[in-house]
Each structure stands twice: as structure tokens, then as C-alpha cells.
Design a protein around this motif. Structure first.
Motif, PDB file in Angstrom:
ATOM      1  N   ASN A  40      -0.141 -20.654  -5.656  1.00 14.47           N
ATOM      2  CA  ASN A  40       0.519 -19.996  -6.788  1.00 14.47           C
ATOM      3  C   ASN A  40      -0.209 -18.766  -7.326  1.00 14.47           C
ATOM      4  O   ASN A  40       0.021 -18.358  -8.462  1.00 14.47           O
ATOM      5  CB  ASN A  40       0.777 -20.994  -7.925  1.00 14.47           C
ATOM      6  N   THR A  41      -1.100 -18.167  -6.510  1.00 13.42           N
ATOM      7  CA  THR A  41      -1.793 -16.957  -6.959  1.00 13.42           C
ATOM      8  C   THR A  41      -1.355 -15.714  -6.202  1.00 13.42           C
ATOM      9  O   THR A  41      -1.642 -14.603  -6.632  1.00 13.42           O
ATOM     10  CB  THR A  41      -3.317 -17.099  -6.817  1.00 13.42           C
ATOM     11  N   LEU A  42      -0.657 -15.888  -5.101  1.00 12.41           N
ATOM     12  CA  LEU A  42      -0.170 -14.764  -4.306  1.00 12.41           C
ATOM     13  C   LEU A  42       1.285 -14.528  -4.678  1.00 12.41           C
ATOM     14  O   LEU A  42       2.114 -15.419  -4.569  1.00 12.41           O
ATOM     15  CB  LEU A  42      -0.296 -15.093  -2.825  1.00 12.41           C
ATOM     16  N   THR A  43       1.582 -13.333  -5.154  1.00 11.50           N
ATOM     17  CA  THR A  43       2.930 -13.038  -5.632  1.00 11.50           C
ATOM     18  C   THR A  43       3.537 -11.909  -4.808  1.00 11.50           C
ATOM     19  O   THR A  43       2.893 -10.879  -4.587  1.00 11.50           O
ATOM     20  CB  THR A  43       2.884 -12.598  -7.112  1.00 11.50           C
ATOM     21  N   PHE A  44       4.756 -12.119  -4.360  1.00 12.40           N
ATOM     22  CA  PHE A  44       5.532 -11.071  -3.702  1.00 12.40           C
ATOM     23  C   PHE A  44       6.727 -10.761  -4.581  1.00 12.40           C
ATOM     24  O   PHE A  44       7.489 -11.641  -4.933  1.00 12.40           O
ATOM     25  CB  PHE A  44       6.026 -11.525  -2.320  1.00 12.40           C
ATOM     26  N   THR A  45       6.860  -9.485  -4.934  1.00 16.56           N
ATOM     27  CA  THR A  45       7.943  -9.059  -5.799  1.00 16.56           C
ATOM     28  C   THR A  45       8.724  -7.954  -5.107  1.00 16.56           C
ATOM     29  O   THR A  45       8.121  -6.980  -4.647  1.00 16.56           O
ATOM     30  CB  THR A  45       7.383  -8.521  -7.140  1.00 16.56           C
ATOM     31  N   LEU A  46      10.012  -8.109  -5.029  1.00 18.77           N
ATOM     32  CA  LEU A  46      10.855  -7.078  -4.455  1.00 18.77           C
ATOM     33  C   LEU A  46      11.034  -5.987  -5.500  1.00 18.77           C
ATOM     34  O   LEU A  46      11.646  -6.201  -6.547  1.00 18.77           O
ATOM     35  CB  LEU A  46      12.205  -7.676  -4.059  1.00 18.77           C
ATOM     36  N   LYS A  47      10.402  -4.821  -5.262  1.00 15.57           N
ATOM     37  CA  LYS A  47      10.427  -3.716  -6.218  1.00 15.57           C
ATOM     38  C   LYS A  47      10.932  -2.465  -5.533  1.00 15.57           C
ATOM     39  O   LYS A  47      10.641  -2.218  -4.378  1.00 15.57           O
ATOM     40  CB  LYS A  47       9.018  -3.418  -6.731  1.00 15.57           C
ATOM     41  N   ASN A  48      11.629  -1.654  -6.284  1.00 16.42           N
ATOM     42  CA  ASN A  48      12.031  -0.346  -5.791  1.00 16.42           C
ATOM     43  C   ASN A  48      10.827   0.560  -5.733  1.00 16.42           C
ATOM     44  O   ASN A  48       9.925   0.464  -6.569  1.00 16.42           O
ATOM     45  CB  ASN A  48      13.072   0.287  -6.725  1.00 16.42           C
ATOM     46  N   PRO A  49      10.795   1.483  -4.768  1.00 18.01           N
ATOM     47  CA  PRO A  49       9.715   2.462  -4.747  1.00 18.01           C
ATOM     48  C   PRO A  49       9.757   3.316  -6.008  1.00 18.01           C
ATOM     49  O   PRO A  49      10.822   3.582  -6.544  1.00 18.01           O
ATOM     50  CB  PRO A  49      10.006   3.318  -3.518  1.00 18.01           C
ATOM     51  N   GLU A  50       8.607   3.741  -6.438  1.00 20.49           N
ATOM     52  CA  GLU A  50       8.537   4.558  -7.653  1.00 20.49           C
ATOM     53  C   GLU A  50       8.425   6.017  -7.306  1.00 20.49           C
ATOM     54  O   GLU A  50       7.993   6.419  -6.319  1.00 20.49           O
ATOM     55  CB  GLU A  50       7.348   4.122  -8.509  1.00 20.49           C
ATOM     56  N   MET A  67       4.613  -4.066  -4.351  1.00 23.79           N
ATOM     57  CA  MET A  67       5.441  -2.926  -4.049  1.00 23.79           C
ATOM     58  C   MET A  67       6.080  -3.169  -2.685  1.00 23.79           C
ATOM     59  O   MET A  67       5.461  -3.741  -1.799  1.00 23.79           O
ATOM     60  CB  MET A  67       4.575  -1.667  -4.030  1.00 23.79           C
ATOM     61  N   THR A  68       7.274  -2.724  -2.536  1.00 29.29           N
ATOM     62  CA  THR A  68       8.020  -2.876  -1.292  1.00 29.29           C
ATOM     63  C   THR A  68       8.111  -1.516  -0.607  1.00 29.29           C
ATOM     64  O   THR A  68       8.435  -0.522  -1.251  1.00 29.29           O
ATOM     65  CB  THR A  68       9.437  -3.402  -1.587  1.00 29.29           C
ATOM     66  N   THR A  69       7.820  -1.478   0.688  1.00 26.98           N
ATOM     67  CA  THR A  69       7.909  -0.207   1.409  1.00 26.98           C
ATOM     68  C   THR A  69       9.371   0.177   1.608  1.00 26.98           C
ATOM     69  O   THR A  69      10.259  -0.681   1.612  1.00 26.98           O
ATOM     70  CB  THR A  69       7.216  -0.284   2.780  1.00 26.98           C
ATOM     71  N   THR A  70       9.603   1.454   1.797  1.00 32.73           N
ATOM     72  CA  THR A  70      10.975   1.915   2.056  1.00 32.73           C
ATOM     73  C   THR A  70      11.497   1.325   3.357  1.00 32.73           C
ATOM     74  O   THR A  70      12.684   1.021   3.464  1.00 32.73           O
ATOM     75  CB  THR A  70      11.058   3.454   2.083  1.00 32.73           C
ATOM     76  N   TYR A  71      10.614   1.124   4.336  1.00 31.62           N
ATOM     77  CA  TYR A  71      11.033   0.495   5.593  1.00 31.62           C
ATOM     78  C   TYR A  71      11.660  -0.875   5.324  1.00 31.62           C
ATOM     79  O   TYR A  71      12.732  -1.190   5.824  1.00 31.62           O
ATOM     80  CB  TYR A  71       9.838   0.348   6.549  1.00 31.62           C
TER      81      TYR A  71
END
Length: 133
Positions: A123-133, A1-5
Motif C-alpha cells: 500500500n505504499t506504491l501508488t499509480f495514478t492515471l494523470k493527464n500530461p501537464e 504521471m502517465t506518459t503520452t505513449y
């Protein structure tokens, strides 16, 4: 999850509508025993016991579908006392304090006891740019 900041920081810098602060040059991975929220709060990192956030110095994969992974292992220092059950990993722009940028939950909590070491294998740590829900 990506913070709004972080989403606002990225948008402002990409579209040059707000370039201060700049996109960070360094990123630090940490652990949390509580579930963070998109405002960047509710993070409970272990205290003491040799815990510290880890500077991500290894190469990261090229983005694919808005996602990147670690190309090599990321190791935390060996714990000298129990850190508790960590439920999330967190990404900050500073070794101490700073701004929470991203976070994700582990599939299940991970108990970090004294004389053990938290590690993200390649290859086990994943960063995904996601919109806040």
C-alpha cells in the motif's frame, strides 16, 4: 504521471481506434536517478550491481479515484554495489528496454548502497492515471 505513449495506448484500445499495440499483460517496476518526462525519456536506471526491474506479480488494489496501490510488498534484488540516489519509480511494459508507461517521484531521494534492498511495502506504491501537464 502517465506518459503520452501510455495515454494514447489506453485510448486507442478502449475506443478501438488503434488496438496495436495491445495493452500490456505484464508490468515491471524500476528505479531512476533522474526525472523522467511525459515523452518517456530521461530515465536513468542503475546499471550493474544486481539491479533489474521487478515484475509486478502481486495483486493490485481496485481502482479508486483513478488510483491503484500494491497489495503486498514488492522487493528488488539486493544490491551488490551502490545504485546511487533514486528519485523516481518507473513502470515499463518490459523487463528490459520497452516503453515507459508511468512514473512518480519519491518525496525525497533514496540512496541505495551496496548490500541493501529497495522495497515497496504494501500500500505504499501508488499509480495514478494523470493527464500530461
Amino acid at each position: 504521471m502517465t506518459t503520452t505513449y501510455f495515454l494514447n495506448l489506453i485510448m486507442g484500445n478502449v475506443f478501438l481506434s488503434q488496438v496495436d499495440p495491445k495493452i500490456p499483460e505484464n508490468y515491471y517496476i524500476g528505479l531512476s536517478t533522474t526525472a523522467p518526462d511525459i515523452s518517456g525519456s530521461n530515465v536513468t536506471e542503475p546499471t550493474g550491481g544486481n539491479y533489474s526491474r521487478v515484475l509486478i506479480t502481486s495483486a493490485l488494489s481496485a481502482p479508486e479515484n483513478g488510483q491503484i496501490k500494491n497489495s503486498s510488498d514488492i522487493d528488488f534484488p539486493e544490491s551488490t554495489e551502490d545504485w546511487g540516489t533514486v528519485t523516481h519509480y518507473v513502470l515499463y511494459d518490459s523487463q528490459d528496454g520497452g516503453n515507459l508507461l508511468m512514473y512518480e517521484a519519491f518525496e525525497s531521494g533514496k540512496l541505495i548502497q551496496s548490500e541493501s534492498q529497495a522495497r515497496f511495502k504494501a500500500n505504499t506504491l501508488t499509480f495514478t492515471l494523470k493527464n500530461p501537464e
